[in-house]
Write a protein that holds these residues in place. Structure first.
Motif, PDB file in Angstrom:
ATOM      1  N   PHE B  58       0.814  -1.224   0.000  1.00  0.00           N
ATOM      2  CA  PHE B  58       0.000   0.000   0.000  1.00  0.00           C
ATOM      3  C   PHE B  58       0.848   1.276   0.000  1.00  0.00           C
ATOM      4  O   PHE B  58       0.293   2.362   0.082  1.00  0.00           O
ATOM      5  CB  PHE B  58      -0.919   0.012   1.228  1.00  0.00           C
ATOM      6  CG  PHE B  58      -2.180  -0.804   1.060  1.00  0.00           C
ATOM      7  CD1 PHE B  58      -3.338  -0.224   0.575  1.00  0.00           C
ATOM      8  CD2 PHE B  58      -2.198  -2.151   1.367  1.00  0.00           C
ATOM      9  CE1 PHE B  58      -4.499  -0.962   0.406  1.00  0.00           C
ATOM     10  CE2 PHE B  58      -3.356  -2.908   1.204  1.00  0.00           C
ATOM     11  CZ  PHE B  58      -4.511  -2.312   0.720  1.00  0.00           C
ATOM     12  N   PRO B  60       2.857   4.194  -1.524  1.00  0.00           N
ATOM     13  CA  PRO B  60       3.208   4.873  -2.777  1.00  0.00           C
ATOM     14  C   PRO B  60       4.660   5.374  -2.802  1.00  0.00           C
ATOM     15  O   PRO B  60       5.141   5.779  -3.858  1.00  0.00           O
ATOM     16  CB  PRO B  60       2.244   6.067  -2.824  1.00  0.00           C
ATOM     17  CG  PRO B  60       1.230   5.837  -1.752  1.00  0.00           C
ATOM     18  CD  PRO B  60       1.888   4.962  -0.731  1.00  0.00           C
ATOM     19  N   PHE B  67       3.084   8.512  -5.533  1.00  0.00           N
ATOM     20  CA  PHE B  67       1.639   8.518  -5.777  1.00  0.00           C
ATOM     21  C   PHE B  67       1.101   7.138  -6.150  1.00  0.00           C
ATOM     22  O   PHE B  67      -0.085   6.893  -6.023  1.00  0.00           O
ATOM     23  CB  PHE B  67       1.328   9.514  -6.908  1.00  0.00           C
ATOM     24  CG  PHE B  67      -0.137   9.825  -7.090  1.00  0.00           C
ATOM     25  CD1 PHE B  67      -0.867  10.431  -6.072  1.00  0.00           C
ATOM     26  CD2 PHE B  67      -0.793   9.529  -8.280  1.00  0.00           C
ATOM     27  CE1 PHE B  67      -2.217  10.736  -6.240  1.00  0.00           C
ATOM     28  CE2 PHE B  67      -2.145   9.823  -8.458  1.00  0.00           C
ATOM     29  CZ  PHE B  67      -2.854  10.427  -7.430  1.00  0.00           C
ATOM     30  N   ILE B  68       1.974   6.252  -6.639  1.00  0.00           N
ATOM     31  CA  ILE B  68       1.510   4.964  -7.160  1.00  0.00           C
ATOM     32  C   ILE B  68       2.033   3.833  -6.272  1.00  0.00           C
ATOM     33  O   ILE B  68       3.234   3.725  -6.035  1.00  0.00           O
ATOM     34  CB  ILE B  68       1.975   4.764  -8.617  1.00  0.00           C
ATOM     35  CG1 ILE B  68       1.391   5.870  -9.510  1.00  0.00           C
ATOM     36  CG2 ILE B  68       1.578   3.384  -9.136  1.00  0.00           C
ATOM     37  CD1 ILE B  68       1.839   5.797 -10.966  1.00  0.00           C
ATOM     38  N   SER B  72      -2.485   0.539  -6.412  1.00  0.00           N
ATOM     39  CA  SER B  72      -3.074   1.426  -7.419  1.00  0.00           C
ATOM     40  C   SER B  72      -3.602   0.627  -8.603  1.00  0.00           C
ATOM     41  O   SER B  72      -4.683   0.913  -9.123  1.00  0.00           O
ATOM     42  CB  SER B  72      -2.039   2.441  -7.919  1.00  0.00           C
ATOM     43  OG  SER B  72      -1.607   3.284  -6.883  1.00  0.00           O
ATOM     44  N   ASN B  75      -5.914  -3.153  -7.153  1.00  0.00           N
ATOM     45  CA  ASN B  75      -6.718  -2.549  -6.094  1.00  0.00           C
ATOM     46  C   ASN B  75      -7.563  -3.612  -5.380  1.00  0.00           C
ATOM     47  O   ASN B  75      -8.429  -4.238  -5.990  1.00  0.00           O
ATOM     48  CB  ASN B  75      -7.604  -1.474  -6.737  1.00  0.00           C
ATOM     49  CG  ASN B  75      -8.269  -0.581  -5.712  1.00  0.00           C
ATOM     50  OD1 ASN B  75      -8.563  -1.000  -4.593  1.00  0.00           O
ATOM     51  ND2 ASN B  75      -8.509   0.661  -6.089  1.00  0.00           N
ATOM     52  N   LEU B  76      -7.311  -3.761  -4.087  1.00  0.00           N
ATOM     53  CA  LEU B  76      -8.000  -4.812  -3.333  1.00  0.00           C
ATOM     54  C   LEU B  76      -9.453  -4.460  -3.041  1.00  0.00           C
ATOM     55  O   LEU B  76     -10.210  -5.297  -2.554  1.00  0.00           O
ATOM     56  CB  LEU B  76      -7.228  -5.130  -2.061  1.00  0.00           C
ATOM     57  CG  LEU B  76      -5.849  -5.735  -2.353  1.00  0.00           C
ATOM     58  CD1 LEU B  76      -5.041  -5.905  -1.081  1.00  0.00           C
ATOM     59  CD2 LEU B  76      -5.978  -7.054  -3.094  1.00  0.00           C
ATOM     60  N   ASP B  82      -7.411  -2.860 -11.627  1.00  0.00           N
ATOM     61  CA  ASP B  82      -7.751  -1.436 -11.659  1.00  0.00           C
ATOM     62  C   ASP B  82      -8.963  -1.144 -12.535  1.00  0.00           C
ATOM     63  O   ASP B  82      -9.383   0.015 -12.637  1.00  0.00           O
ATOM     64  CB  ASP B  82      -6.548  -0.580 -12.086  1.00  0.00           C
ATOM     65  CG  ASP B  82      -5.998  -0.974 -13.446  1.00  0.00           C
ATOM     66  OD1 ASP B  82      -6.654  -1.752 -14.169  1.00  0.00           O
ATOM     67  OD2 ASP B  82      -4.891  -0.506 -13.793  1.00  0.00           O
ATOM     68  N   SER B  87      -3.163   0.047 -17.724  1.00  0.00           N
ATOM     69  CA  SER B  87      -2.949   0.795 -16.494  1.00  0.00           C
ATOM     70  C   SER B  87      -2.321   2.161 -16.731  1.00  0.00           C
ATOM     71  O   SER B  87      -1.757   2.437 -17.789  1.00  0.00           O
ATOM     72  CB  SER B  87      -2.064  -0.027 -15.556  1.00  0.00           C
ATOM     73  OG  SER B  87      -2.764  -1.177 -15.145  1.00  0.00           O
ATOM     74  N   ILE B  88      -2.445   2.995 -15.706  1.00  0.00           N
ATOM     75  CA  ILE B  88      -1.864   4.331 -15.720  1.00  0.00           C
ATOM     76  C   ILE B  88      -0.552   4.280 -14.948  1.00  0.00           C
ATOM     77  O   ILE B  88      -0.523   3.853 -13.798  1.00  0.00           O
ATOM     78  CB  ILE B  88      -2.833   5.339 -15.085  1.00  0.00           C
ATOM     79  CG1 ILE B  88      -4.111   5.442 -15.927  1.00  0.00           C
ATOM     80  CG2 ILE B  88      -2.162   6.704 -14.902  1.00  0.00           C
ATOM     81  CD1 ILE B  88      -5.221   6.262 -15.289  1.00  0.00           C
TER      82      ILE B  88
END
Lengths: 340, 340
Positions: B58, B60, B67-68, B72, B75-76, B82, B87-88
């Motif tokens: 978890f 980042p 941020f990631i 991300s 995602n649980l 996602d 993905s981003i």
């Protein structure tokens, strides 16, 4: 009305079938005459609304991209903040301002650094529709939620109807955010009468915090959040950030660079500091605040004592079970992270 | 060795002081002769390692931007995926491939769509250092962790030393991911002997799934994940995605467009489908798979029955308490989301 304490409520609401334990709500009373009061445990009068709010808080489908949720910038793993100078918005846009913590935010006189939202409910609608943040619209957010069967069930439970509107969405998010309080910090234990909760250095820091004037703005249960003050009162604050604070709301020139005084609760977790995230460390923040707001240059020893005190403000963090979000249906509009 | 079931383990590990409950590990046995076996509850032999892995999963700060996190894209809250076509990544880069679910991923024969990582430990190091994903380096990740006192404590507890290296980081993430299994789906209850767990339509879907040939690739406990197969076997698959699958690993032309068969566990939650996220819905995915892989055009009625069966594969989602991450110290390098 019966209240439940935070941990009981979150277990209950996140897993209603697992636990229906109801615990008495115990007010934490300060035995000292101080300008700061203890943080109270969360009162959860509507567990179903809180449960729904938790789901919405963690749901990236409230953004255009399907990638950004409330928790992205108000990360509950990280003191309710993102620990970035300014936040990252849709398409990696650089935000104009530091993301304030969501923890204890229900104690704020108003929301956002400039106080443009009266309360958490009004705030919650802002980022969803802000083109620089989640870049969605309220209409599209509601359309998305309405298309997800698992959500209509939850809205019906919370509101008695499954005809969703944005007011219901922001009500639920605000109800969840109101539970995000952090009681039982070392400082609050001291306030409640435990003389051994603070070390002599931490106590000296608290004394310096009061006698130097920090407490003039950082007071109340949240040590801040209850007034707007000028950033750079004695000496000007130099920043490249364009934000001018309260004047954007009032239109008054006198309000330029007036920002909401941030809470110091959990400040150890919510770096970097100030509206522009300009200070990376507490040492730096205390030094700048002393000089710019109080005309006072703290010695390294004084600075260290104040920082030691500030770290006693870290409370018990909300114990949140990662919400399991209901899947989109075939009719749910898909996110468009890379489209204009 | 004593094992603990998932929920007990996560409560234990996320809040060691709160609960030390140890539960017996009960194997779930199928009473039927079928080419699919029930998902077993998680075995947690090292709660401290799992706890540390959850924190890292978890966090980042394992990305350049801060941020990631692993969560991300896996995602649980969302079936370990996602729910985006691709993905981003760092600076909003558009990824080349759909993010596979982390749920039950320990059952995969190898990791990534092209199987380029042998196991979860090897996989975990990939995205951290991938310039298009978390865009960090293993050295910087270790340097960050080493500078955070709260992490050195956790690494010492897990490994007996606080001299962190990337092997320890990926060991811990993999140990956490191994607990991310989803037992007790409707289908598994049926396998375990509950004749009423499936409706007649769902049972008909399961029968069609077998007799039509889907089960030839989607078998085993995960209904997939255990072989590589050509995407577009009978008819070619048309996509703008550049990924060519297994050939990137083996260098063999014969392996072009061979991809790891994805698990169908929790497939209701892990839309969109295929390596390019090209199918938004299960209806579409079943139709395309039937035509391209099996040369079979399912009737709307058959398609609906198979989709109904697929939705019985949604298991109990891991019950994770949002980890509270230790704050950076003054010495911790800060993330650089907007720098080159």
């Amino acid at each position: 009305m019966k209240f439940k304490t935070l941990s009981a409520a979150l277990f209950t609401t996140a897993a209603v079938s697992v636990s229906g334990v109801s615990m008495a709500y115990d007010e934490i009373v300060s035995v000292r005459q101080e300008p700061v009061q203890p943080i109270q445990p969360a009162k959860v009068s509507d567990p179903q609304l809180v449960k729904l709010g938790a789901m919405l808080f963690f749901d990236p489908r409230l953004s255009k991209s399907g990638f950004i949720s409330c928790n992205s910038c108000h990360n509950l793993s990280r003191g309710g903040s993102d620990n970035l100078k300014t936040s990252i918005g849709d398409k990696w846009q650089e935000g104009p301002i530091n993301s304030p913590t969501v923890l204890n935010s229900s104690l704020n006189v108003a929301q956002f650094w400039d106080g443009r939202a009266a309360d958490l409910k009004e705030q919650a609608g802002g980022p969803i529709a802000n083109p620089g943040e989640m870049a969605f619209t309220h209409e599209l957010a509601v359309e998305m939620l309405q298309s997800v069967p698992g959500y209509t069930v939850e809205f019906r439970k919370a509101f008695g109807t499954d005809k969703i509107n944005i007011d219901m969405v922001t009500d639920a998010i605000a109800a969840f955010e109101e539970t995000l309080v952090t009681p039982h910090s070392k400082f609050d234990k001291w306030l409640a009468g435990d003389d051994d909760a603070l070390t002599p250095t931490e106590l000296r820091g608290w004394d310096l915090f009061k006698t130097s004037g920090c407490v003039a703005c950082h007071n109340g249960a949240a040590l801040g959040g209850n007034s707007f003050q000028k950033m750079g009162l004695v000496e000007p604050y130099h920043t490249t950030a364009a934000a001018e604070g309260r004047s954007a709301v009032t239109g008054k020139d006198a309000d330029r660079f007036n920002f909401k005084v941030p809470t110091l609760r959990n400040v150890e977790l919510t770096y970097p500091y100030f509206h522009d995230g300009g200070a990376d460390t507490l040492v730096e923040a205390v030094d700048i605040m002393g000089r710019l707001q109080l005309g006072k240059k703290f010695t390294p020893d004084e600075n260290a004592a104040i920082v030691a005190f500030l770290k006693t403000l870290t409370g018990e963090q909300p114990r949140i079970i990662v919400p399991i979000l209901p899947p989109s249906s075939d009719a749910t509009p898909r996110p468009t992270p890379f489209a204009d």
